[in-house]
Design a protein around this motif. Structure first.
Motif, short mmCIF file in Angstrom:
data_model
loop_
_atom_site.label_atom_id
_atom_site.label_comp_id
_atom_site.label_asym_id
_atom_site.label_seq_id
_atom_site.Cartn_x
_atom_site.Cartn_y
_atom_site.Cartn_z
N ILE A 103 0.84 -1.21 0.00
CA ILE A 103 0.00 0.00 0.00
C ILE A 103 0.87 1.26 0.00
CG2 ILE A 103 -1.68 1.31 1.36
CD1 ILE A 103 -2.90 -1.40 2.17
N GLU A 104 1.98 1.23 0.74
CA GLU A 104 2.89 2.37 0.71
C GLU A 104 3.50 2.54 -0.68
OE1 GLU A 104 4.85 5.72 1.88
OE2 GLU A 104 3.31 4.61 3.01
N ALA A 105 3.81 1.44 -1.34
CA ALA A 105 4.34 1.51 -2.70
C ALA A 105 3.31 2.10 -3.65
CB ALA A 105 4.75 0.11 -3.17
N ALA A 106 2.04 1.72 -3.48
CA ALA A 106 0.98 2.28 -4.32
C ALA A 106 0.87 3.78 -4.11
CB ALA A 106 -0.35 1.58 -4.00
N LYS A 107 1.01 4.22 -2.87
CA LYS A 107 0.96 5.66 -2.58
C LYS A 107 2.10 6.40 -3.28
CE LYS A 107 -1.12 5.13 2.04
NZ LYS A 107 -0.90 5.29 3.50
N ARG A 108 3.21 5.71 -3.51
CA ARG A 108 4.37 6.35 -4.12
C ARG A 108 4.42 6.14 -5.64
NH1 ARG A 108 8.84 7.21 -0.23
NH2 ARG A 108 8.00 6.87 1.88
N GLY A 109 3.33 5.63 -6.21
CA GLY A 109 3.22 5.55 -7.65
C GLY A 109 3.54 4.21 -8.28
N PHE A 110 3.97 3.22 -7.50
CA PHE A 110 4.24 1.89 -8.05
C PHE A 110 2.92 1.17 -8.37
CE2 PHE A 110 8.05 2.76 -5.56
CZ PHE A 110 9.07 2.27 -6.36
N GLN A 111 2.98 0.27 -9.33
CA GLN A 111 1.90 -0.69 -9.53
C GLN A 111 2.28 -1.90 -8.70
OE1 GLN A 111 -1.01 -0.11 -11.37
NE2 GLN A 111 -1.62 -1.94 -10.22
N ALA A 112 1.71 -1.99 -7.51
CA ALA A 112 2.23 -2.89 -6.49
C ALA A 112 1.35 -4.11 -6.28
CB ALA A 112 2.39 -2.14 -5.16
N SER A 113 2.01 -5.22 -6.02
CA SER A 113 1.33 -6.48 -5.75
C SER A 113 1.94 -7.13 -4.51
CB SER A 113 1.45 -7.45 -6.94
OG SER A 113 0.89 -6.91 -8.10
N GLY A 114 1.12 -7.94 -3.85
CA GLY A 114 1.62 -8.70 -2.70
C GLY A 114 1.22 -10.15 -2.84
N GLN A 132 -8.49 2.61 1.81
CA GLN A 132 -7.62 3.75 1.52
C GLN A 132 -7.67 4.20 0.07
OE1 GLN A 132 -3.67 3.54 3.18
NE2 GLN A 132 -4.33 2.38 4.97
N GLY A 133 -8.48 3.53 -0.74
CA GLY A 133 -8.67 3.96 -2.12
C GLY A 133 -7.57 3.57 -3.09
N PHE A 134 -6.92 2.41 -2.85
CA PHE A 134 -5.81 1.99 -3.72
C PHE A 134 -6.06 0.62 -4.35
CE2 PHE A 134 -3.69 5.10 -0.96
CZ PHE A 134 -3.03 5.87 -1.91
N THR A 135 -7.31 0.26 -4.60
CA THR A 135 -7.60 -1.07 -5.13
C THR A 135 -7.05 -1.27 -6.54
OG1 THR A 135 -9.78 -0.25 -5.80
CG2 THR A 135 -9.65 -1.43 -3.72
N THR A 136 -6.88 -0.19 -7.31
CA THR A 136 -6.35 -0.34 -8.67
C THR A 136 -4.82 -0.32 -8.70
OG1 THR A 136 -6.48 2.05 -9.09
CG2 THR A 136 -8.40 0.71 -9.67
N LYS A 137 -4.20 0.17 -7.64
CA LYS A 137 -2.73 0.27 -7.60
C LYS A 137 -2.09 -0.74 -6.65
CE LYS A 137 -0.51 3.26 -9.14
NZ LYS A 137 0.28 3.35 -10.40
N ALA A 138 -2.91 -1.35 -5.80
CA ALA A 138 -2.39 -2.32 -4.83
C ALA A 138 -3.25 -3.58 -4.89
CB ALA A 138 -2.39 -1.74 -3.42
N THR A 139 -2.69 -4.67 -5.36
CA THR A 139 -3.42 -5.93 -5.47
C THR A 139 -2.72 -7.00 -4.65
OG1 THR A 139 -2.20 -6.52 -7.48
CG2 THR A 139 -4.30 -5.37 -7.76
N PHE A 140 -3.53 -7.95 -4.18
CA PHE A 140 -3.00 -9.01 -3.33
C PHE A 140 -3.56 -10.35 -3.80
CE2 PHE A 140 -3.19 -5.12 -0.93
CZ PHE A 140 -1.95 -5.05 -0.30
N PHE A 141 -2.73 -11.37 -3.76
CA PHE A 141 -3.21 -12.69 -4.12
C PHE A 141 -2.58 -13.74 -3.22
CE2 PHE A 141 0.17 -11.31 -6.94
CZ PHE A 141 1.07 -12.37 -6.98
N ARG A 142 -3.35 -14.80 -2.99
CA ARG A 142 -2.88 -15.90 -2.15
C ARG A 142 -2.19 -16.94 -3.03
NH1 ARG A 142 -4.22 -20.96 -0.54
NH2 ARG A 142 -3.71 -21.51 1.63
N LYS A 143 -0.89 -17.11 -2.76
CA LYS A 143 -0.12 -18.07 -3.56
C LYS A 143 1.20 -18.37 -2.86
CE LYS A 143 1.20 -18.94 -8.38
NZ LYS A 143 1.26 -18.37 -9.74
N ASP A 144 1.72 -19.53 -3.11
CA ASP A 144 3.04 -19.91 -2.62
C ASP A 144 4.09 -19.08 -3.35
OD1 ASP A 144 5.48 -21.15 -2.02
OD2 ASP A 144 4.58 -23.13 -1.91
N LEU A 145 4.95 -18.41 -2.61
CA LEU A 145 5.95 -17.54 -3.24
C LEU A 145 6.88 -18.33 -4.16
CD1 LEU A 145 9.11 -17.63 -1.88
CD2 LEU A 145 7.81 -16.85 0.09
#
Length: 215
Positions: A103-114, A132-145
Motif C-alpha cells: 500500500i505504501e508503494a501504491a501511494k508512491r506511484g508503483f503498480q504494487a502487488s503482494g 484507503q482507495g488503492f484497489t487499482t494500484k495495490a493488489t493481493f493474491f494468495r499463492k506460494d511464493l
C-alpha cells in the motif's frame, strides 16, 4: 405384590425402579439436557472458529522453510523506499503480510502487488487497500511464493528469514528481469553484492541490482 421403598421422604414403587433401571441401561449414560446441548454447541462453534482463524497462521511453521508474519517497523518501511528512490513500475512484496509495504508503494506511484499464503492476511490487505482507495494500484493474491513467477516485476521486496535467502537467490537469479532490483530486509542474500545499504541493525535493507549482483 408391589413393594414400596422410602427414599428421601418419597415413596418409590418397585415398578418405578424397574423403569428407571431399564431406561438407564438402554442409554448407558445420563440424558443430555437442553442446556447441555447449548453448551456443547457453543463449545464446538468456538473450537472450529479458533481453528479456522489460527490455522493460516500456524501452517507456515510446518513448512520446510517457515516465513512467519512479523510486521515491518516504521523504520524498515522508510528504509525500503529510501533504497528504492528513483525507481518506478511494477513491484511485488514477497510474503506481503498485512499489506503495508504494498500500500505504501501504491501511494508512491508503483503498480504494487503482494503475494501471501495466509488467506486472512490477504483479505485484510485487500480491505485496507479498498478503505484507503488503492484497489487499482495495490493488489493481493494468495499463492506460494516459490510458485510465483517474478519476471513481470521490476522491483522485488522480501522480508525474509535466513534459511530462505539462498534458495530465493537462485530463484530470482533465473527470473528477475535485466533492469530489476531486489530489496532484502532483515537478512542479506548470501553471495550477491548489494548496490545500496540503508539503515543498521534489524532495520538494515540491502538493494541488489540485477546487472551488478555478480560483480
Amino acid at each position: 405384590m408391589t413393594v414400596d421403598i422410602m427414599k428421601q421422604g418419597e415413596l418409590i414403587s418397585d415398578s418405578d425402579l424397574v423403569n428407571f433401571n431399564t431406561n438407564n441401561s438402554k442409554s448407558g449414560r445420563p440424558a443430555l439436557t437442553k442446556a447441555g446441548f447449548v453448551i456443547l454447541g457453543v463449545s464446538g462453534a468456538c473450537f472450529f472458529g479458533v481453528y479456522a482463524v489460527a490455522t493460516p497462521f500456524l501452517l507456515p511453521a510446518l513448512r520446510r522453510i517457515c516465513l512467519p508474519f512479523v510486521p515491518a517497523t516504521a523504520n524498515q518501511v522508510t528504509n525500503v523506499f529510501s533504497a528504492l528512490r528513483g525507481r518506478s513500475g511494477t513491484l511485488i512484496d514477497i510474503g506481503s503480510g498485512d499489506g503495508r509495504i504494498v500500500i505504501e508503494a501504491a501511494k508512491r506511484g508503483f503498480q504494487a502487488s503482494g503475494v501471501e499464503l495466509n488467506s486472512w492476511l490477504v483479505w485484510y490487505s485487500q480491505w485496507t487497500a479498498y478503505r484507503q482507495g488503492f484497489t487499482t494500484k495495490a493488489t493481493f493474491f494468495r499463492k506460494d511464493l516459490w510458485k510465483t513467477n517474478m519476471s513481470p516485476y521490476r522491483n522485488v521486496v522480501i522480508f525474509g528469514v535466513e534459511q530462505m535467502m539462498e534458495p530465493l537467490e537462485r530463484k530470482l537469479d533465473m527470473e528477475l528481469p535485466p533492469d530489476g532490483v531486489v530489496v532484502a530486509c532483515r537478512f542479506p542474500f548470501p553471495t550477491w553484492q548489494p548496490s545500496v545499504v540503508v539503515g543498521s541493525g534489524v532495520d538494515t535493507v540491502w538493494l541488489y541490482r540485477r546487472s551488478h549482483i555478480h560483480l
